[in-house]
Design an enzyme around this catalytic site. Structure first.
Site, PDB file in Angstrom:
ATOM      1  N   GLY A  27       0.812  -1.210   0.000  1.00 11.58           N
ATOM      2  CA  GLY A  27       0.000   0.000   0.000  1.00 11.58           C
ATOM      3  C   GLY A  27       0.840   1.252   0.000  1.00 11.58           C
ATOM      4  N   GLY A  29       1.108   5.132   1.758  1.00 11.38           N
ATOM      5  CA  GLY A  29       0.678   6.054   2.793  1.00 11.38           C
ATOM      6  C   GLY A  29       0.973   7.476   2.374  1.00 11.38           C
ATOM      7  N   GLY A  32       4.916   7.481   2.405  1.00 10.73           N
ATOM      8  CA  GLY A  32       5.735   6.350   1.974  1.00 10.73           C
ATOM      9  C   GLY A  32       4.967   5.245   1.297  1.00 10.73           C
ATOM     10  N   VAL A  34       4.839   1.000   0.875  1.00 14.39           N
ATOM     11  CA  VAL A  34       5.177  -0.140   1.717  1.00 14.39           C
ATOM     12  C   VAL A  34       5.082  -1.433   0.912  1.00 14.39           C
ATOM     13  CG1 VAL A  34       4.654  -1.401   3.840  1.00 14.39           C
ATOM     14  CG2 VAL A  34       4.289   1.072   3.738  1.00 14.39           C
ATOM     15  N   LYS A  49       9.381   0.143   4.052  1.00 18.10           N
ATOM     16  CA  LYS A  49       8.721   1.408   3.736  1.00 18.10           C
ATOM     17  C   LYS A  49       9.730   2.346   3.094  1.00 18.10           C
ATOM     18  CE  LYS A  49       6.316   5.369   5.832  1.00 18.10           C
ATOM     19  NZ  LYS A  49       5.778   5.950   7.085  1.00 18.10           N
ATOM     20  N   ASP A 146      -2.993  10.243  13.371  1.00 15.95           N
ATOM     21  CA  ASP A 146      -3.573   9.626  12.175  1.00 15.95           C
ATOM     22  C   ASP A 146      -4.057   8.209  12.472  1.00 15.95           C
ATOM     23  OD1 ASP A 146      -4.412   9.547   9.543  1.00 15.95           O
ATOM     24  OD2 ASP A 146      -2.450   8.987   8.736  1.00 15.95           O
TER      25      ASP A 146
END
Length: 355
Positions: A27, A29, A32, A34, A49, A146
């Site tokens: 995924g 973010g 970053g 990952v 990451k 977050d």
């Protein structure tokens, strides 16, 4: 001695030691990308990451230093662990890529919620672990900022870890700017509260708790105003004392456009949740005024989590040195500090292995 491999993942170049194989995207973010990978030296799967544009601006460079410094010092069962920091460059001037190597979990809470109707025990256990990890972070004066299901990873044994500290800050800072996915964002941020604190994370936990029971987002919002309206329809119109803490332009908008709606009856509104203790905890977490909101310690000792709560097994951490927050450095000066931090971390890791 390892060699370096260049790999293209989702149109992005990754330069990694050849000991990492079987890279699979997990995924993206805010700060970053990952991937999962196999570390052939340890024969363990890890999460890699790649930090996104870590030195684009002074703000990016400082954020990179902050995230590395924070992850270097956190060690808790319910917080992601930093195993290694990879930098392909031999000096700070040439450094333009950084990779963080973390422990890997098989999925995240978002996927779990979307694909499973969680049992009462699972929901309690996940809630307890979130709060247990958060108590540790808050004791270090760290606000995650977050918290959301995608940033809560889970393994096959239902162990949970808080991840992604790209937006984390220290409480003593002047906290402004972008934080959190909108659906989990505390109202004091939306209302430009003059100085918010750790309680913003508690609001996010309340939103996640609701979602685990219902598989629905509690406060969806297409924009800031729509989101604020959703919140006020549940928690009610702000009291006068709270309104005075809001920036004048936002206060005028609320007073001009919003009816003085009352806070809902939580037991009626959350009738899908067949647990009065869960609803009571939700009600204490979802307070418009953060000063009235429950703390981590209070939430952990709430009757809802009685079967898991053990104060002696809920450790706290030490405050980190935050003096760097006051530094006014150039990008290259931040890069030098980051390079030193990486060397120090890797040196300490080697020493631990030798011991």
């Amino acid at each position: 001695m390892f060699h370096w491999n260049q790999i293209i993942i989702n149109h992005t170049v990754w330069n990694l030691p050849d000991k990492f194989t079987d890279l699979t995207p997990l995924g993206n973010g805010v700060h970053g990308q990952v991937c999962s990978a196999l570390d052939r030296e340890t024969n363990q799967k890890v999460a890699l990451k790649k930090l996104t544009q870590p030195f684009l601006t002074v703000i990016h460079a400082k954020r990179t230093f902050r995230e590395i410094k924070l992850l270097r010092h956190v060690k808790h069962d319910n917080v992601i662990e930093l195993f290694d920091i990879i930098c392909p460059s031999l000096n700070s001037i040439d450094m333009n890529e950084i990779y963080l190597v973390n422990d890997i979990m098989i999925t995240d809470l978002h996927n779990v919620i979307q694909t499973n109707q969680l049992s009462e025990d699972h929901i309690k256990h996940f809630t307890y672990q979130i709060l247990r990890g958060l108590k540790y972070l808050h004791s270090m004066n760290i606000i995650h900022r977050d918290l959301k299901p995608r940033n809560l990873t889970v393994n096959e044994d239902c162990d949970l870890k808080i991840i992604d500290f790209g937006l984390a800050r220290y409480e003593s800072e002047n906290l402004t700017g972008y934080v959190a996915a909108r659906s989990y964002r505390a109202p004091e941020i939306m209302l430009k509260w003059s100085n918010y604190d750790k309680k913003i994370d508690i609001w996010s936990v309340g939103c996640v708790l609701y979602e685990m029971y219902t598989q629905k987002v509690l406060f969806p919002g297409s924009d800031h105003i729509n989101y604020l309206n959703h919140i006020m329809n549940v928690v009610g119109y702000p009291c006068e004392d709270f309104l005075q803490q809001i920036s004048p332009d936002i206060r005028q908008y609320i007073e001009r456009t919003q009816s003085k709606i009352q806070r809902v009856n939580f037991r009626e509104y959350f009738s899908e949740i067949n647990n009065d203790l869960a609803i009571d905890l939700l009600e204490r977490m979802l307070k418009m005024d953060p000063r009235d909101r429950i703390t981590c310690e209070e939430a952990l000792s709430h009757s809802y989590l009685q079967q898991f709560h053990d104060e002696e097994d809920e450790p706290i951490g030490e405050h980190l040195d935050q003096s760097f927050e006051n530094l006014d450095l150039t990008i290259n000066e931040w890069k030098e500090k980051i390079f030193q931090e990486i060397q120090s971390f890797n040196s300490n890791s080697i020493n631990k292995m030798e011991i």
